[in-house]
Write an enzyme that holds these catalytic residues in place. Structure first.
Site, mmCIF file in Angstrom:
data_model
loop_
_atom_site.group_PDB
_atom_site.id
_atom_site.type_symbol
_atom_site.label_atom_id
_atom_site.label_comp_id
_atom_site.label_asym_id
_atom_site.label_seq_id
_atom_site.Cartn_x
_atom_site.Cartn_y
_atom_site.Cartn_z
ATOM 1 N N SER A 150 28.716 -35.843 -48.064
ATOM 2 C CA SER A 150 29.168 -34.865 -47.369
ATOM 3 C C SER A 150 29.820 -34.914 -47.738
ATOM 4 O O SER A 150 31.214 -35.998 -48.560
ATOM 5 C CB SER A 150 28.810 -35.286 -45.980
ATOM 6 O OG SER A 150 29.614 -34.155 -45.502
ATOM 7 N N TYR A 163 29.112 -38.580 -37.484
ATOM 8 C CA TYR A 163 29.081 -37.493 -38.758
ATOM 9 C C TYR A 163 29.932 -38.211 -39.906
ATOM 10 O O TYR A 163 28.593 -38.727 -40.821
ATOM 11 C CB TYR A 163 28.489 -36.941 -38.645
ATOM 12 C CG TYR A 163 27.932 -35.882 -40.610
ATOM 13 C CD1 TYR A 163 26.562 -36.281 -40.238
ATOM 14 C CD2 TYR A 163 28.971 -34.925 -40.792
ATOM 15 C CE1 TYR A 163 25.590 -35.792 -41.574
ATOM 16 C CE2 TYR A 163 27.939 -34.887 -42.409
ATOM 17 C CZ TYR A 163 26.201 -35.328 -42.427
ATOM 18 O OH TYR A 163 26.531 -34.596 -44.001
ATOM 19 N N LYS A 167 29.153 -40.507 -43.136
ATOM 20 C CA LYS A 167 28.449 -40.713 -44.881
ATOM 21 C C LYS A 167 29.916 -41.012 -45.456
ATOM 22 O O LYS A 167 30.203 -41.473 -46.451
ATOM 23 C CB LYS A 167 29.294 -38.852 -44.266
ATOM 24 C CG LYS A 167 27.776 -38.262 -43.908
ATOM 25 C CD LYS A 167 26.640 -38.630 -44.925
ATOM 26 C CE LYS A 167 25.494 -37.827 -44.397
ATOM 27 N NZ LYS A 167 24.409 -38.193 -45.197
HETATM 28 N N1 NAP Z 1 23.493 -28.612 -45.380
HETATM 29 C C1 NAP Z 1 24.677 -29.420 -45.085
HETATM 30 O O1 NAP Z 1 25.879 -27.538 -45.920
HETATM 31 C C2 NAP Z 1 24.760 -30.636 -46.035
HETATM 32 C C3 NAP Z 1 26.577 -30.670 -46.279
HETATM 33 C C4 NAP Z 1 27.000 -31.948 -46.003
HETATM 34 C C5 NAP Z 1 25.492 -32.921 -46.389
HETATM 35 N N2 NAP Z 1 24.675 -32.834 -46.459
HETATM 36 C C6 NAP Z 1 23.323 -33.821 -46.433
HETATM 37 O O2 NAP Z 1 22.819 -33.189 -47.273
HETATM 38 C C7 NAP Z 1 21.813 -34.194 -46.744
HETATM 39 C C8 NAP Z 1 19.947 -33.003 -45.999
HETATM 40 O O3 NAP Z 1 20.586 -32.257 -45.133
HETATM 41 P P1 NAP Z 1 20.302 -30.475 -44.280
HETATM 42 O O4 NAP Z 1 21.009 -29.528 -44.331
HETATM 43 O O5 NAP Z 1 18.957 -30.666 -45.191
HETATM 44 O O6 NAP Z 1 19.855 -31.158 -43.143
HETATM 45 P P2 NAP Z 1 18.411 -30.462 -41.839
HETATM 46 O O7 NAP Z 1 18.728 -29.650 -42.443
HETATM 47 O O8 NAP Z 1 19.039 -31.218 -41.155
HETATM 48 O O9 NAP Z 1 17.466 -31.732 -42.573
HETATM 49 C C9 NAP Z 1 17.531 -33.122 -42.723
HETATM 50 C C10 NAP Z 1 15.577 -33.342 -43.308
HETATM 51 O O10 NAP Z 1 15.637 -35.321 -42.741
HETATM 52 C C11 NAP Z 1 14.934 -35.123 -41.815
HETATM 53 N N3 NAP Z 1 15.215 -36.564 -41.135
HETATM 54 C C12 NAP Z 1 15.714 -36.432 -40.444
HETATM 55 N N4 NAP Z 1 15.779 -37.810 -39.407
HETATM 56 C C13 NAP Z 1 14.707 -38.286 -40.163
HETATM 57 C C14 NAP Z 1 14.558 -39.897 -40.107
HETATM 58 N N5 NAP Z 1 14.804 -40.548 -38.738
HETATM 59 N N6 NAP Z 1 12.913 -39.955 -40.638
HETATM 60 C C15 NAP Z 1 13.096 -39.877 -41.838
HETATM 61 N N7 NAP Z 1 13.617 -38.367 -42.233
HETATM 62 C C16 NAP Z 1 14.163 -37.213 -40.727
HETATM 63 C C17 NAP Z 1 14.352 -34.319 -41.290
HETATM 64 O O11 NAP Z 1 12.897 -34.227 -40.894
HETATM 65 P P3 NAP Z 1 12.419 -34.613 -39.537
HETATM 66 O O12 NAP Z 1 12.811 -33.862 -38.150
HETATM 67 O O13 NAP Z 1 10.845 -34.146 -40.075
HETATM 68 O O14 NAP Z 1 12.211 -36.136 -39.583
HETATM 69 C C18 NAP Z 1 15.174 -32.946 -42.078
HETATM 70 O O15 NAP Z 1 13.386 -32.710 -43.073
HETATM 71 C C19 NAP Z 1 21.632 -34.702 -45.370
HETATM 72 O O16 NAP Z 1 21.894 -36.158 -45.309
HETATM 73 C C20 NAP Z 1 23.183 -33.713 -45.213
HETATM 74 O O17 NAP Z 1 23.909 -34.956 -44.110
HETATM 75 C C21 NAP Z 1 23.955 -31.738 -45.619
#
Ligand code: NAP
Length: 240
Positions: A150, A163, A167
């Site tokens: 991130s 968080y 990261k």
């Molecule tokens: N969105 C952003 O702007 C952003 C920025 C920087 C980094 N990131 C990173 O990108 C990645 C995806 O983020 P996102 O924004 O798509 O997050 P999100 O919308 O919250 O989705 C997270 C996903 O992870 C799954 N998950 C959570 N805990 C889990 C577990 N214990 N076992 C298996 N699956 C699990 C959730 O599904 P379930 O609840 O069904 O398990 C969901 O499908 C993450 O690593 C996040 O830190 C995102």
């Protein structure tokens, strides 16, 4: 098998990859499912939400594979890895995408259980997936491991200390792992950018709406992910 894939996709990939993605039930993971499959690749995914996993199974049959697995559960990840490697072979591209974020709060106000959950998924979950999939990749001397980091893995802000801690850990873990891999493989930490997902809504509220959607993000991110190779081993990467 190839016939099914080519029928279901709009284009023939130069090289079809087996792509394993954790956290496919929403956000970036869910959007990556659509895009990798659209490009003709084989998708293996997991998430905890069994209902959405069931819907994915219905929408995308073999050779794709979806399982309800909690990455924080080492035994469940071990069982899943044994089955996947048996049914599909070694992943070409392993994307540790699943993660949680804490509710915005000063560190001293984050309850122990919430802090633990963020660590358990974001650090231990990544290590669990690596523990059970990477030995087969190392044996085959091929494969790319991408651990989602991130902007908060390289900088910090108030109210997201748990968080940030995870990261920043992913950055170090990925770079150390890179030093352990044989030639021909790579492990990298990846900052995906800022994307309007449920996670971002949790941190930014309605301001998340001014960022690209996951469906927009994958158009740039998936080709970027497919372009990562052994030359990138240990390099902190950023989409965009
Ligand atoms: N969105 C952003 O702007 C952003 C920025 C920087 C980094 N990131 C990173 O990108 C990645 C995806 O983020 P996102 O924004 O798509 O997050 P999100 O919308 O919250 O989705 C997270 C996903 O992870 C799954 N998950 C959570 N805990 C889990 C577990 N214990 N076992 C298996 N699956 C699990 C959730 O599904 P379930 O609840 O069904 O398990 C969901 O499908 C993450 O690593 C996040 O830190 C995102």
């Amino acid at each position: 098998m190839a016939g099914n894939i080519l029928k279901a996709s709009n284009s023939t990939p130069a090289r079809q990859r087996r792509v394993l993605v954790t956290g496919v039930t929403r956000g970036l993971g869910r959007a990556m499912v659509d895009e990798f499959i659209r490009l003709g690749h084989v998708l293996i995914g997991c998430g905890r939400n069994a209902k959405v996993i069931g819907e994915l199974k219905t929408s995308f049959g073999a050779p794709h594979r979806f399982d309800a697995v909690d990455v924080a559960d080492d035994a469940a990840v071990q069982a899943w890895a044994l089955e996947v490697i048996e049914s599909h072979g070694v992943p070409d591209l392993l994307l540790n995408n699943a993660a949680l974020i804490n509710r915005n709060a000063a560190l001293w106000r984050v309850p122990a259980a919430e802090f633990d959950a963020v660590i358990d998924v974001n650090i231990k979950g990544v290590a669990n997936v690596i523990r059970h999939f990477v030995p087969a990749m190392v044996k085959a001397k091929r494969g790319i491991i991408v651990n989602f980091s991130s902007g908060w893995g390289r900088a910090t802000d108030a109210e997201v200390a748990p968080y940030c801690a995870t990261k920043w850990a992913i950055e170090g873990l990925s770079r150390a792992l890179a030093q352990e891999l044989p030639p021909g493989m790579a492990a990298v930490p990846l900052n995906p950018g800022i994307i309007d997902t449920e996670m971002l809504r949790g941190a930014f509220g309605d301001a998340a709406g001014s960022y690209p959607t996951a469906q927009q993000w994958v158009k740039q991110a998936v080709p970027f992910l497919l372009g990562i190779g052994p030359k990138d081993n240990g390099r902190p990467l950023t989409v965009g």
